[in-house]
Design a protein around this motif. Structure first.
Motif: not given
Length: 153
Positions: A67-71, A47-65
């Protein structure tokens, strides 16, 4: 007699082959193969990917509701971004305010400001043209630039 003898034999290394999951093309079924991603998290990522078009960095996963930092740190070695060149981008010279405003990082007020500037000053040729718009700071432009295309209409 030692009850816990130490095994001094060297064990043959068993190489673990990691298959990377492409974060930009993976479906839910592929994402759940990644340690730390269950079905609910996989759906949230899509769902998040559809709102941003694509991920350009793996660090953007931290923006996904959710997802905990350790995961996130556990997931990263199992994921890749891949080539984003062929993925859909926002053509800043043809996109409407509504098109731009659908992107997670661009609110409709800013989208309308971008379109109004384009209509007044002509097509954008690159980031330097966007820098002329009042209220668009470098941090914002850094965030949206990977998603923009500057093709002329």
């Amino acid at each position: 007699v030692n009850p816990d003898p130490i095994d001094t034999r060297k064990k043959a290394p068993f190489p673990e082959e990691t298959i990377l999951v492409n974060l930009n093309t993976a479906a839910t079924t592929a994402l759940v193969t990644v340690s730390g991603i269950g079905p609910k998290t996989a759906r949230t990522i899509l769902k998040y990917r559809s709102r941003i078009l694509f991920f350009h960095s793996l660090d953007q996963l931290a923006e996904v509701w959710g997802i905990r930092p350790e995961n996130l740190e556990r997931m990263k070695p199992q994921l890749e971004i891949g080539n984003t060149t062929d993925l859909p981008h926002l053509n800043i010279n043809t996109a409407t305010g509504k098109d731009l405003g659908r992107h997670m990082y661009i609110d409709y007020k800013i989208a309308d400001r971008i379109v109004a500037y384009r209509e007044q000053h002509g097509a954008f040729t690159g980031r330097t043209d966007l820098e002329k718009i009042i209220g668009l700071d470098a941090e914002f432009l850094d965030k949206i630039e990977p998603y923009l295309q500057f093709s002329l209409p």
